[in-house]
Design a protein around this motif. Structure first.
Motif, PDB file in Angstrom:
ATOM      1  N   ARG A 244      43.687  32.647  48.808  1.00 23.11           N
ATOM      2  CA  ARG A 244      43.563  33.177  47.278  1.00 23.11           C
ATOM      3  C   ARG A 244      44.411  32.465  46.350  1.00 23.11           C
ATOM      4  O   ARG A 244      45.491  32.476  46.280  1.00 23.11           O
ATOM      5  CB  ARG A 244      43.475  34.673  47.306  1.00 23.11           C
ATOM      6  CG  ARG A 244      42.193  35.361  48.063  1.00 23.11           C
ATOM      7  CD  ARG A 244      42.362  36.700  47.583  1.00 23.11           C
ATOM      8  NE  ARG A 244      43.610  37.586  48.172  1.00 23.11           N
ATOM      9  CZ  ARG A 244      43.928  38.535  48.011  1.00 23.11           C
ATOM     10  NH1 ARG A 244      43.068  39.398  47.558  1.00 23.11           N
ATOM     11  NH2 ARG A 244      45.253  39.053  48.310  1.00 23.11           N
ATOM     12  N   GLU A 245      43.748  31.930  45.266  1.00 21.42           N
ATOM     13  CA  GLU A 245      44.419  31.077  44.189  1.00 21.42           C
ATOM     14  C   GLU A 245      44.869  32.069  42.929  1.00 21.42           C
ATOM     15  O   GLU A 245      45.612  31.817  42.121  1.00 21.42           O
ATOM     16  CB  GLU A 245      43.696  29.727  43.700  1.00 21.42           C
ATOM     17  CG  GLU A 245      43.380  28.709  44.768  1.00 21.42           C
ATOM     18  CD  GLU A 245      42.756  27.828  44.074  1.00 21.42           C
ATOM     19  OE1 GLU A 245      42.181  27.863  42.977  1.00 21.42           O
ATOM     20  OE2 GLU A 245      42.359  26.992  44.710  1.00 21.42           O
ATOM     21  N   SER A 246      44.192  33.308  43.068  1.00 21.47           N
ATOM     22  CA  SER A 246      44.487  34.308  41.847  1.00 21.47           C
ATOM     23  C   SER A 246      44.409  35.792  42.437  1.00 21.47           C
ATOM     24  O   SER A 246      44.154  35.752  43.425  1.00 21.47           O
ATOM     25  CB  SER A 246      43.539  34.297  40.742  1.00 21.47           C
ATOM     26  OG  SER A 246      42.170  34.481  41.355  1.00 21.47           O
ATOM     27  N   ALA A 247      45.259  36.601  41.793  1.00 19.09           N
ATOM     28  CA  ALA A 247      45.343  37.977  42.085  1.00 19.09           C
ATOM     29  C   ALA A 247      44.225  38.761  41.970  1.00 19.09           C
ATOM     30  O   ALA A 247      43.322  38.470  41.324  1.00 19.09           O
ATOM     31  CB  ALA A 247      46.524  38.735  41.136  1.00 19.09           C
ATOM     32  N   ALA A 248      43.942  40.061  42.723  1.00 17.64           N
ATOM     33  CA  ALA A 248      42.792  40.662  42.703  1.00 17.64           C
ATOM     34  C   ALA A 248      42.567  41.480  41.514  1.00 17.64           C
ATOM     35  O   ALA A 248      43.574  41.755  40.864  1.00 17.64           O
ATOM     36  CB  ALA A 248      42.938  42.004  43.635  1.00 17.64           C
ATOM     37  N   ASN A 249      41.382  41.494  40.966  1.00 13.40           N
ATOM     38  CA  ASN A 249      41.100  42.217  39.511  1.00 13.40           C
ATOM     39  C   ASN A 249      40.846  43.590  39.877  1.00 13.40           C
ATOM     40  O   ASN A 249      39.990  43.874  40.689  1.00 13.40           O
ATOM     41  CB  ASN A 249      40.007  41.436  38.925  1.00 13.40           C
ATOM     42  CG  ASN A 249      39.653  41.675  37.769  1.00 13.40           C
ATOM     43  OD1 ASN A 249      40.714  42.400  36.771  1.00 13.40           O
ATOM     44  ND2 ASN A 249      38.601  41.726  37.052  1.00 13.40           N
TER      45      ASN A 249
END
Length: 541
Positions: free
Chosen positions: A2-7
């Motif tokens: 994953r390139e971004s943190a969980a929202n």
């Protein structure tokens, strides 16, 4: 990867939903009450329970009325017999009740199994049963053990009450007090003195039923006659049943006696009615009230019924069990016997060219051809009847001699049992002495450390008592058979005394009274055996 943190999205709470959860709805509360008898004091208690629970539920702000369920005058040993209780359980299963109030466990159920089963079923539905007297709520953890114990006590109380009632009833029986059900008793009604009083017109019907049966009519023939004459039964209907007719023929009340404890209740829980065939003592009240038929007539009917019930069917094809159903319209149906194979004859109607011929044939020949019976003849009815009448008339001219022969046969039949030196009174006296000796030896053996010395003496007493009891049973059976034999021969003697010197017309009733057996030797010869042992060989006419 994953390139971004969980929202993470936050959904805010709804204060109004929490407020709704805190609003308590009223609990639907039902009450169950029961009384077990119909007397006035109990009914007052029944009304008081209803008023009490109505007031208790309606004055509690947290409760609302779900119903008062009340069974009146009904036992608590079985739930099946309590309709209101079952209706309450149905409503619980429909989720229409939250709490059930009841006075005590004994009011809820006096059967431990029923009590626990229903409490567990309601608890599984989340429904509490509150027993006020014991202060138990069935949803609490430790309630079941208490309920089991208290339910067992309630059942034990029921069993104790039932035992006391049984003892009272049996004590009344020993004292000769009879409780008669008049609603099902034909020809009697309750008199002013409390005893049975005869209904004259119905009594005549009872006498005719007894007379018909003794002259050879079957139960079905009696039923057809009663219905054809439009005679009303005990319920006031013109339709009769074979069971009702058999009941009249076997009911000792018609000879003036009352037999008590013919049935009994197995236990206070199942309340199953069982026929008493020796499990409990019976109590016979002789000459309790006015009789409709004579005792000797009643006894003769019981003997005849036993004889018919013990009969063997001549046809294994038609009766695989070997037992016959007595419905004989013709006297010869149970008297005409094949001399070759011993099987009864049967009446047959042959039709040929528009003409009918009535004959009698061996049942074995009818069922199996010549496989077992080879030479039995077919006999025409009219010549056979004339031949039997001729045999009877040949001895009727010497009626006095014939009656003396019957009396002699009676004396031989009821002669004392050879070799018997002890009477029933002697046997009872000796058994009483042996019982006393047994008690004495048992008491002495209990006082000593080594009781082996008494074992052989006790064994000898037990063996002697067993032999005496067998001898007593044999003598009692012989006496009963002698009495029945004397009744049969006396009936034949009376019939002969009343008969004319020459019988010209065939009469089924007279044949049944006089003739015991007719043996067919051939198409030309038969032997007629009359009651009392007289036999006449006769050539066919």
């Amino acid at each position: 990867m994953r390139e971004s943190a969980a929202n993470v999205i936050i959904i805010p709470a709804k204060p109004e939903a929490a407020a709704q959860q805190t609003v308590k709805r009223q609990l639907r509360v039902a009450a169950y009450c029961r009384v077990s008898t119909d007397d006035e004091e109990q009914l007052t208690s029944y009304e008081a329970q209803q008023n009490y629970y109505t007031d208790k539920i309606m004055t509690n702000r947290d409760w609302t009325m779900a119903g008062i369920f009340a069974d009146e005058g009904i036992t608590g040993t079985s739930a099946r017999k309590r309709p209101e209780f079952l209706r309450m359980i149905r409503m619980c299963k429909q989720k229409k009740i939250d709490i059930v109030l009841t006075k005590s466990i004994s009011r809820f159920a006096r059967n431990t199994v029923d009590c626990l089963n229903y409490i567990r079923a309601l608890r599984a539905l989340g429904i509490a049963v509150i027993f006020e007297k014991e202060n138990i709520n069935t949803l609490e953890a430790d309630s079941e053990i208490l309920i089991t114990m208290l339910g067992a006590f309630a059942q034990s109380e029921s069993e104790s009450i039932s035992a006391n009632v049984r003892w009272g009833k049996r004590q009344a029986m020993r004292e000769g007090k009879a409780n008669i059900q008049y609603d099902r008793l034909y020809a009697y009604k309750k008199g002013d003195d409390g005893n049975p009083r005869i209904i004259p017109e119905q009594a005549e019907v009872v006498r005719s039923i007894y007379n018909q049966y003794l002259t050879g009519a079957s139960l079905r023939m009696i039923k057809e006659r009663l219905e054809s004459e439009q005679i009303l039964n005990v319920a006031g209907n013109p339709q009769w049943t074979i069971t009702a007719i058999r009941g009249i023929l076997t009911n000792e009340k018609y000879c003036g006696d009352v037999l008590l404890q013919k049935t009994y209740i197995s236990d206070c829980i199942s309340r199953k009615v069982i026929r008493n065939t020796g499990q409990l003592p019976m109590y016979l009240l002789q000459n309790h009230h006015d009789s409709i038929v004579e005792r000797k007539t009643f006894d003769a009917v019981q003997t005849e019924m036993a004889r018919r019930n013990a009969g063997k069917s001549p046809s294994k094809k038609k009766a695989p069990t070997g037992l016959t159903s007595y419905a004989s319209k013709y006297a010869l149906s149970e008297r005409l016997v094949c001399g070759e194979c011993g099987t009864l004859y049967r009446r047959c109607t042959w039709s040929k060219g528009g003409k009918k011929r009535v004959v009698w044939r061996c049942v074995s020949r009818l069922d199996y051809g010549t496989k077992y019976c080879h030479n039995s003849p077919t006999l025409d009815e009219e010549p056979l009847q004339r031949t039997i009448l001729a045999a009877i008339n040949s001895v009727m001219s010497k009626k006095d001699t014939l009656i003396r022969q019957i009396t002699s046969a009676m004396e031989m039949e009821i002669a004392p049992v050879p070799g018997e030196s002890m009477s029933l009174a002697d046997i009872e006296h000796r058994l009483g002495k042996l019982n006393g000796q047994t008690r004495k030896l048992v008491a002495e053996a209990a006082r000593t450390e080594d009781s082996s010395a008494y074992t052989s003496q006790l064994r000898g007493i037990v063996n002697e008592a067993a032999e005496l009891k067998e001898k007593r049973a044999f003598i009692q059976e012989r006496r009963q058979n002698d009495a029945l034999a004397a009744q049969r021969i006396e009936a034949a003697t009376v019939a002969l005394g009343q008969a004319t010197a020459c019988i010209s017309q065939w009469d089924e009733t007279i044949i049944r009274q006089l003739v015991d057996t007719v043996k067919v030797h051939s198409a030309e010869k038969i032997t007629v055996f009359l009651r009392g042992g007289i036999q006449v060989e006769q050539d066919m006419i």
